[in-house]
Write a protein that holds these residues in place. Sequence first.
Motif, PDB file in Angstrom:
ATOM      1  N   GLY A   1       0.815  -1.211   0.000  1.00 21.62           N
ATOM      2  CA  GLY A   1       0.000   0.000   0.000  1.00 21.62           C
ATOM      3  C   GLY A   1       0.846   1.259   0.000  1.00 21.62           C
ATOM      4  N   ALA A   2       1.941   1.234   0.765  1.00 21.68           N
ATOM      5  CA  ALA A   2       2.836   2.394   0.817  1.00 21.68           C
ATOM      6  C   ALA A   2       3.532   2.604  -0.525  1.00 21.68           C
ATOM      7  CB  ALA A   2       3.868   2.213   1.925  1.00 21.68           C
ATOM      8  N   ILE A   3       3.945   1.519  -1.172  1.00 25.53           N
ATOM      9  CA  ILE A   3       4.584   1.636  -2.490  1.00 25.53           C
ATOM     10  C   ILE A   3       3.604   2.212  -3.501  1.00 25.53           C
ATOM     11  CG2 ILE A   3       5.486   0.290  -4.441  1.00 25.53           C
ATOM     12  CD1 ILE A   3       6.863  -1.509  -2.359  1.00 25.53           C
ATOM     13  N   LEU A   4       2.355   1.746  -3.468  1.00 25.53           N
ATOM     14  CA  LEU A   4       1.352   2.274  -4.393  1.00 25.53           C
ATOM     15  C   LEU A   4       1.040   3.737  -4.107  1.00 25.53           C
ATOM     16  CD1 LEU A   4      -1.099  -0.738  -4.733  1.00 25.53           C
ATOM     17  CD2 LEU A   4       0.423   0.200  -6.472  1.00 25.53           C
ATOM     18  N   ALA A   5       0.982   4.118  -2.828  1.00 30.51           N
ATOM     19  CA  ALA A   5       0.726   5.525  -2.489  1.00 30.51           C
ATOM     20  C   ALA A   5       1.881   6.410  -2.956  1.00 30.51           C
ATOM     21  CB  ALA A   5       0.513   5.674  -0.986  1.00 30.51           C
ATOM     22  N   LEU A   6       3.117   5.972  -2.722  1.00 30.28           N
ATOM     23  CA  LEU A   6       4.274   6.752  -3.176  1.00 30.28           C
ATOM     24  C   LEU A   6       4.313   6.849  -4.698  1.00 30.28           C
ATOM     25  CD1 LEU A   6       7.102   5.572  -0.764  1.00 30.28           C
ATOM     26  CD2 LEU A   6       6.115   7.854  -0.939  1.00 30.28           C
ATOM     27  N   THR A   7       3.988   5.751  -5.382  1.00 29.50           N
ATOM     28  CA  THR A   7       3.962   5.769  -6.836  1.00 29.50           C
ATOM     29  C   THR A   7       2.892   6.730  -7.346  1.00 29.50           C
ATOM     30  OG1 THR A   7       4.738   3.482  -6.887  1.00 29.50           O
ATOM     31  CG2 THR A   7       3.732   4.321  -8.889  1.00 29.50           C
ATOM     32  N   SER A   8       1.735   6.721  -6.702  1.00 31.42           N
ATOM     33  CA  SER A   8       0.655   7.635  -7.100  1.00 31.42           C
ATOM     34  C   SER A   8       1.060   9.086  -6.907  1.00 31.42           C
ATOM     35  CB  SER A   8      -0.604   7.352  -6.278  1.00 31.42           C
ATOM     36  OG  SER A   8      -1.027   6.038  -6.448  1.00 31.42           O
ATOM     37  N   LEU A   9       1.649   9.387  -5.754  1.00 36.53           N
ATOM     38  CA  LEU A   9       2.078  10.763  -5.496  1.00 36.53           C
ATOM     39  C   LEU A   9       3.164  11.200  -6.460  1.00 36.53           C
ATOM     40  CD1 LEU A   9       2.096  10.808  -1.608  1.00 36.53           C
ATOM     41  CD2 LEU A   9       0.549  12.056  -3.106  1.00 36.53           C
ATOM     42  N   ASP A  10       4.101  10.318  -6.749  1.00 37.17           N
ATOM     43  CA  ASP A  10       5.164  10.663  -7.699  1.00 37.17           C
ATOM     44  C   ASP A  10       4.610  10.859  -9.101  1.00 37.17           C
ATOM     45  OD1 ASP A  10       7.094  10.588  -5.759  1.00 37.17           O
ATOM     46  OD2 ASP A  10       7.662   8.519  -6.141  1.00 37.17           O
ATOM     47  N   PHE A  11       3.631  10.050  -9.477  1.00 43.49           N
ATOM     48  CA  PHE A  11       2.999  10.203 -10.791  1.00 43.49           C
ATOM     49  C   PHE A  11       2.318  11.567 -10.912  1.00 43.49           C
ATOM     50  CE2 PHE A  11      -0.715   9.701 -13.586  1.00 43.49           C
ATOM     51  CZ  PHE A  11      -0.070   9.331 -14.752  1.00 43.49           C
ATOM     52  N   LEU A  12       1.718  12.019  -9.817  1.00 40.07           N
ATOM     53  CA  LEU A  12       1.050  13.321  -9.811  1.00 40.07           C
ATOM     54  C   LEU A  12       2.029  14.485  -9.654  1.00 40.07           C
ATOM     55  CD1 LEU A  12      -1.998  12.433  -7.551  1.00 40.07           C
ATOM     56  CD2 LEU A  12      -1.977  12.727 -10.034  1.00 40.07           C
ATOM     57  N   GLY A  13       3.294  14.169  -9.373  1.00 35.67           N
ATOM     58  CA  GLY A  13       4.297  15.214  -9.200  1.00 35.67           C
ATOM     59  C   GLY A  13       4.354  15.766  -7.794  1.00 35.67           C
ATOM     60  N   LEU A  14       3.737  15.074  -6.831  1.00 40.10           N
ATOM     61  CA  LEU A  14       3.699  15.553  -5.448  1.00 40.10           C
ATOM     62  C   LEU A  14       4.519  14.689  -4.505  1.00 40.10           C
ATOM     63  CD1 LEU A  14      -0.123  16.248  -5.327  1.00 40.10           C
ATOM     64  CD2 LEU A  14       1.696  17.934  -5.546  1.00 40.10           C
ATOM     65  N   GLY A  15       5.286  13.774  -5.031  1.00 37.88           N
ATOM     66  CA  GLY A  15       6.030  12.840  -4.203  1.00 37.88           C
ATOM     67  C   GLY A  15       7.416  13.332  -3.855  1.00 37.88           C
ATOM     68  N   VAL A  16       8.388  12.503  -4.122  1.00 31.53           N
ATOM     69  CA  VAL A  16       9.774  12.816  -3.797  1.00 31.53           C
ATOM     70  C   VAL A  16      10.258  13.968  -4.671  1.00 31.53           C
ATOM     71  CG1 VAL A  16      10.294  10.511  -2.957  1.00 31.53           C
ATOM     72  CG2 VAL A  16      10.601  11.014  -5.358  1.00 31.53           C
ATOM     73  N   PRO A  17      11.321  14.648  -4.253  1.00 29.41           N
ATOM     74  CA  PRO A  17      11.816  15.782  -5.039  1.00 29.41           C
ATOM     75  C   PRO A  17      12.211  15.360  -6.456  1.00 29.41           C
ATOM     76  CG  PRO A  17      12.903  15.685  -2.888  1.00 29.41           C
ATOM     77  CD  PRO A  17      12.096  14.446  -3.020  1.00 29.41           C
ATOM     78  N   PRO A  18      12.081  16.269  -7.413  1.00 28.84           N
ATOM     79  CA  PRO A  18      12.470  15.943  -8.794  1.00 28.84           C
ATOM     80  C   PRO A  18      13.926  15.497  -8.863  1.00 28.84           C
ATOM     81  CG  PRO A  18      11.304  18.042  -8.706  1.00 28.84           C
ATOM     82  CD  PRO A  18      11.549  17.618  -7.286  1.00 28.84           C
ATOM     83  N   GLY A  19      14.167  14.536  -9.705  1.00 32.48           N
ATOM     84  CA  GLY A  19      15.511  13.992  -9.852  1.00 32.48           C
ATOM     85  C   GLY A  19      15.724  12.723  -9.040  1.00 32.48           C
ATOM     86  N   THR A  20      14.859  12.468  -8.063  1.00 30.19           N
ATOM     87  CA  THR A  20      14.943  11.237  -7.284  1.00 30.19           C
ATOM     88  C   THR A  20      14.255  10.134  -8.089  1.00 30.19           C
ATOM     89  OG1 THR A  20      14.776  12.519  -5.244  1.00 30.19           O
ATOM     90  CG2 THR A  20      14.404  10.157  -5.074  1.00 30.19           C
ATOM     91  N   PRO A  21      14.953   9.039  -8.342  1.00 32.08           N
ATOM     92  CA  PRO A  21      14.333   7.989  -9.156  1.00 32.08           C
ATOM     93  C   PRO A  21      13.136   7.367  -8.434  1.00 32.08           C
ATOM     94  CG  PRO A  21      16.518   7.322  -8.391  1.00 32.08           C
ATOM     95  CD  PRO A  21      16.299   8.716  -7.937  1.00 32.08           C
ATOM     96  N   SER A  22      12.050   7.215  -9.165  1.00 27.15           N
ATOM     97  CA  SER A  22      10.857   6.600  -8.584  1.00 27.15           C
ATOM     98  C   SER A  22      10.004   6.007  -9.696  1.00 27.15           C
ATOM     99  CB  SER A  22      10.047   7.623  -7.797  1.00 27.15           C
ATOM    100  OG  SER A  22       9.469   8.554  -8.667  1.00 27.15           O
ATOM    101  N   LEU A  23       9.191   5.035  -9.328  1.00 25.15           N
ATOM    102  CA  LEU A  23       8.319   4.392 -10.306  1.00 25.15           C
ATOM    103  C   LEU A  23       7.252   5.356 -10.814  1.00 25.15           C
ATOM    104  CD1 LEU A  23       7.868   0.912  -8.593  1.00 25.15           C
ATOM    105  CD2 LEU A  23       9.213   1.447 -10.621  1.00 25.15           C
ATOM    106  N   GLY A  24       6.749   6.212  -9.943  1.00 19.05           N
ATOM    107  CA  GLY A  24       5.737   7.170 -10.354  1.00 19.05           C
ATOM    108  C   GLY A  24       6.262   8.155 -11.387  1.00 19.05           C
ATOM    109  N   GLU A  25       7.507   8.592 -11.213  1.00 15.21           N
ATOM    110  CA  GLU A  25       8.107   9.507 -12.183  1.00 15.21           C
ATOM    111  C   GLU A  25       8.303   8.812 -13.526  1.00 15.21           C
ATOM    112  OE1 GLU A  25      12.191  12.081 -12.803  1.00 15.21           O
ATOM    113  OE2 GLU A  25      11.614  11.505 -10.778  1.00 15.21           O
ATOM    114  N   LEU A  26       8.695   7.538 -13.492  1.00 10.75           N
ATOM    115  CA  LEU A  26       8.833   6.790 -14.741  1.00 10.75           C
ATOM    116  C   LEU A  26       7.488   6.613 -15.440  1.00 10.75           C
ATOM    117  CD1 LEU A  26      11.431   4.014 -13.840  1.00 10.75           C
ATOM    118  CD2 LEU A  26      11.692   5.858 -15.495  1.00 10.75           C
ATOM    119  N   LEU A  27       6.426   6.359 -14.668  1.00 14.07           N
ATOM    120  CA  LEU A  27       5.097   6.255 -15.281  1.00 14.07           C
ATOM    121  C   LEU A  27       4.669   7.582 -15.895  1.00 14.07           C
ATOM    122  CD1 LEU A  27       3.168   4.060 -12.697  1.00 14.07           C
ATOM    123  CD2 LEU A  27       3.790   3.445 -15.034  1.00 14.07           C
ATOM    124  N   ALA A  28       4.982   8.688 -15.223  1.00 13.35           N
ATOM    125  CA  ALA A  28       4.652  10.010 -15.772  1.00 13.35           C
ATOM    126  C   ALA A  28       5.434  10.264 -17.062  1.00 13.35           C
ATOM    127  CB  ALA A  28       4.941  11.095 -14.743  1.00 13.35           C
TER     128      ALA A  28
END
Length: 189
Positions: A118-145
């Motif tokens: 659940g935490a991985i999915l929440a982090l991925t969702s936030l990163d996909f929306l651009g509200l997660g980890v700072p830009p430049g930090t590798p994440s699955l959500g950023e890759l999906l975006a």
Amino acid sequence: GMVLGVLTGAVQGFFVGKTDLVFQRFIEVWSAMPELYLLIIFSAVFEPSVGLLLLLLGLFGWMGLSDYVRAEFLRNRQLDYVKSARALGLGHWQIMWRHVLPNSMTPVVTFLPFRMSGAILALTSLDFLGLGVPPGTPSLGELLAQGKNNIDAWWISMSTFVVLVVTLLLLTFMGDALRDALDPRKVDA
């Protein structure tokens, strides 16, 4: 979040009565808050960081575990080994941490992989929306975006989706294996 869930569930299940009632009402109110929406709000208000996201996920991820631990403590506190420990004069906290908690860890181990998923999915969702980890930090959500923005490069989205699915499946399988390995009630033939 796991420590908070185990602690509150243990206190609720062992002391019952008014203590249990007060904790249950608090958990009902806390769990009524929409986790993902609050994560989005906090991510928009505060400077995005991995630590902040993990803290927020921990604050909202302990209620389900607390219920499992509470149920195990309610069941285990009536067993003979707890009555024997009371007869020997051990205090409540000694009985809780030395005797009841080790025999109540199966739900914790079972719940952990699902909470991590659940935490991985929440982090991925936030990163996909651009509200997660700072830009430049590798994440699955950023890759999906990035895959959504480059629709012609379908392999970006597909490979990220496969990694996400495999990770969640492996977490589930690890949780099942840990539950089977650590279950004190399981008797090998």
